[in-house]
Design a protein around this motif. Structure first.
Motif, PDB file in Angstrom:
ATOM      1  N   ASP A 133      40.847  30.231  42.149  1.00 53.15           N
ATOM      2  CA  ASP A 133      40.897  31.268  41.051  1.00 53.15           C
ATOM      3  C   ASP A 133      41.298  32.913  41.340  1.00 53.15           C
ATOM      4  O   ASP A 133      39.894  32.769  41.615  1.00 53.15           O
ATOM      5  N   PRO A 134      42.028  33.846  41.347  1.00 48.54           N
ATOM      6  CA  PRO A 134      41.920  34.875  41.767  1.00 48.54           C
ATOM      7  C   PRO A 134      41.181  35.831  41.160  1.00 48.54           C
ATOM      8  O   PRO A 134      41.365  37.083  41.110  1.00 48.54           O
ATOM      9  N   LEU A 135      40.198  35.646  40.423  1.00 42.85           N
ATOM     10  CA  LEU A 135      39.309  36.298  38.927  1.00 42.85           C
ATOM     11  C   LEU A 135      38.254  37.263  39.747  1.00 42.85           C
ATOM     12  O   LEU A 135      37.740  36.448  40.698  1.00 42.85           O
ATOM     13  N   LEU A 136      37.886  37.532  39.244  1.00 44.14           N
ATOM     14  CA  LEU A 136      36.739  38.851  40.553  1.00 44.14           C
ATOM     15  C   LEU A 136      35.466  38.735  39.394  1.00 44.14           C
ATOM     16  O   LEU A 136      36.005  38.525  37.507  1.00 44.14           O
ATOM     17  N   GLY A 137      34.659  38.848  39.905  1.00 46.05           N
ATOM     18  CA  GLY A 137      32.983  39.127  39.045  1.00 46.05           C
ATOM     19  C   GLY A 137      31.939  39.641  39.613  1.00 46.05           C
ATOM     20  O   GLY A 137      32.463  40.494  40.493  1.00 46.05           O
ATOM     21  N   PRO A 138      30.779  39.791  39.139  1.00 47.01           N
ATOM     22  CA  PRO A 138      29.991  40.593  39.960  1.00 47.01           C
ATOM     23  C   PRO A 138      29.550  40.723  41.924  1.00 47.01           C
ATOM     24  O   PRO A 138      28.707  40.771  42.007  1.00 47.01           O
ATOM     25  N   GLU A 139      30.102  39.208  42.195  1.00 43.43           N
ATOM     26  CA  GLU A 139      30.258  39.124  43.544  1.00 43.43           C
ATOM     27  C   GLU A 139      31.209  39.536  44.526  1.00 43.43           C
ATOM     28  O   GLU A 139      32.367  39.140  43.980  1.00 43.43           O
ATOM     29  N   MET A 140      31.262  40.014  45.096  1.00 47.71           N
ATOM     30  CA  MET A 140      32.312  40.833  45.754  1.00 47.71           C
ATOM     31  C   MET A 140      33.189  39.787  46.729  1.00 47.71           C
ATOM     32  O   MET A 140      32.339  38.592  47.227  1.00 47.71           O
ATOM     33  N   ARG A 141      34.755  39.759  46.794  1.00 45.21           N
ATOM     34  CA  ARG A 141      35.037  38.907  47.210  1.00 45.21           C
ATOM     35  C   ARG A 141      36.210  39.599  48.352  1.00 45.21           C
ATOM     36  O   ARG A 141      36.548  39.229  49.322  1.00 45.21           O
ATOM     37  N   SER A 142      36.350  41.268  48.194  1.00 47.80           N
ATOM     38  CA  SER A 142      37.757  41.630  49.043  1.00 47.80           C
ATOM     39  C   SER A 142      37.123  41.408  50.003  1.00 47.80           C
ATOM     40  O   SER A 142      35.892  41.346  50.594  1.00 47.80           O
ATOM     41  N   THR A 143      37.934  41.683  51.533  1.00 44.49           N
ATOM     42  CA  THR A 143      37.301  41.940  53.016  1.00 44.49           C
ATOM     43  C   THR A 143      38.667  42.875  53.694  1.00 44.49           C
ATOM     44  O   THR A 143      37.938  42.918  54.471  1.00 44.49           O
ATOM     45  N   GLY A 144      38.527  43.982  52.735  1.00 49.46           N
ATOM     46  CA  GLY A 144      38.658  45.107  53.509  1.00 49.46           C
ATOM     47  C   GLY A 144      39.858  45.952  52.614  1.00 49.46           C
ATOM     48  O   GLY A 144      39.507  45.585  50.953  1.00 49.46           O
ATOM     49  N   GLU A 145      39.951  47.292  52.632  1.00 47.88           N
ATOM     50  CA  GLU A 145      39.900  48.514  51.875  1.00 47.88           C
ATOM     51  C   GLU A 145      41.771  48.626  52.670  1.00 47.88           C
ATOM     52  O   GLU A 145      41.413  48.960  54.416  1.00 47.88           O
ATOM     53  N   VAL A 146      42.785  49.779  51.937  1.00 50.22           N
ATOM     54  CA  VAL A 146      43.814  50.391  52.434  1.00 50.22           C
ATOM     55  C   VAL A 146      43.893  51.742  51.651  1.00 50.22           C
ATOM     56  O   VAL A 146      43.476  51.195  50.508  1.00 50.22           O
TER      57      VAL A 146
END
Length: 287
Positions: free
Chosen positions: A116-129
């Protein structure tokens, strides 16, 4: 986690009085902590009050993107300060940024279809644009394109939101309706939007029968999903909506704020081409 957030420079939704407060707090904290170099601050604004969440005497991974938008090599300047120079020696001054830069996080959910792609206190992203444009909407549109979650310019949008988001979703739906999108909505959202004069078509949730949301996504009948999570206390799990969107490569949005930005982005893209320009051409207009 703040690393999973999207942000825009210059800010588009923060009142000037809060910006002034943020600048004042940052200056006072940096002086009191005797920070030499870069400092990463995190703030929250609630009920008209600015709160300090964190003060980190270090750079963040967003620094290179901020440097590009503002035309300032922050890492170079910070290094000079750490080597003994004073801020007054660097000739820095406040400048007006005539364009917009939108930073968006990149997530690996397309490789984990059952998560489930919900976000929370643990960082899940692997990059930025980074998306750059003369308008906030177009910058947002370009940023989404760069994440490989391009926004559709037409078609059908599914809107199904939690009760806590019902009030704010009305304006979002009206924007998509004005853009000519067909709107599918689950029962509660469908009833709310109908009461506000917005035409929608009712669609079933998975536990209500067929054809349902997953069938429509699978059949290519939905081009954008707007689904704010019902939460763990809900009687029915709604994560299947977000998982189906990922599995069938349909762009999805999980907050009404992002949905508003998406509508603005689509409108801006329709008004003009998302022209490719050099970074130097943007920075050269900063006065």
């Amino acid at each position: 986690h703040s690393g999973d957030s999207a942000c825009v420079i210059p800010p588009v939704s923060i009142p000037q009085k809060h910006i002034e407060t943020i600048c004042e707090y940052t200056r006072k904290i940096a002086i009191e902590l005797n920070v030499i170099g870069l400092m990463n601050m995190q703030y929250a604004i609630a009920n008209g009050t600015v709160y300090v969440l964190e003060a980190n005497p270090r750079a963040s991974r967003t620094v290179p993107l901020v440097s590009k938008v503002c035309g300032i090599s922050m890492a170079r300047l910070a290094t000079q300060l750490m080597l003994g120079k004073k801020i007054a020696d660097l000739g820095l001054e406040h400048k007006k940024i005539p364009h917009f830069g939108v930073k968006e996080a990149v997530f690996p959910f397309n490789m984990f279809h059952t998560v489930d792609p919900l976000l929370g206190p643990e960082m899940r992203s692997t990059g930025e644009v980074l998306g750059l444009a003369d308008s906030y909407g177009l910058a947002f549109f370009k940023a989404q394109d760069a994440t490989q979650q391009p926004l559709p310019s037409e078609g059908t949008v599914l809107i199904t939101v939690a009760d806590t988001d019902k009030k704010s979703v009305v304006d979002v739906a009206r924007e998509f309706n004005n853009l000519g999108f067909k709107i599918l909505a689950t029962e509660g959202t469908h009833r709310l939007l109908a009461n506000n004069g917005i035409e929608t078509e009712h669609i079933l949730k998975m536990h209500e029968g067929r054809p349902n949301i997953v069938d429509a996504i699978k059949n290519g009948e939905i081009q954008l999903v707007i689904n704010t999570p019902a939460g763990k206390l809900s009687k029915y799990d709604d994560s299947y909506i977000r998982k189906a969107a990922i599995n069938y490569k349909v762009p999805y949005i999980t907050t009404t704020a992002a949905a508003t930005a998406a509508a603005n982005g689509i409108a801006a893209r329709r008004d003009g081409e998302a022209a490719v320009r050099s970074l130097q051409s943007y920075q050269g207009r900063i006065l």
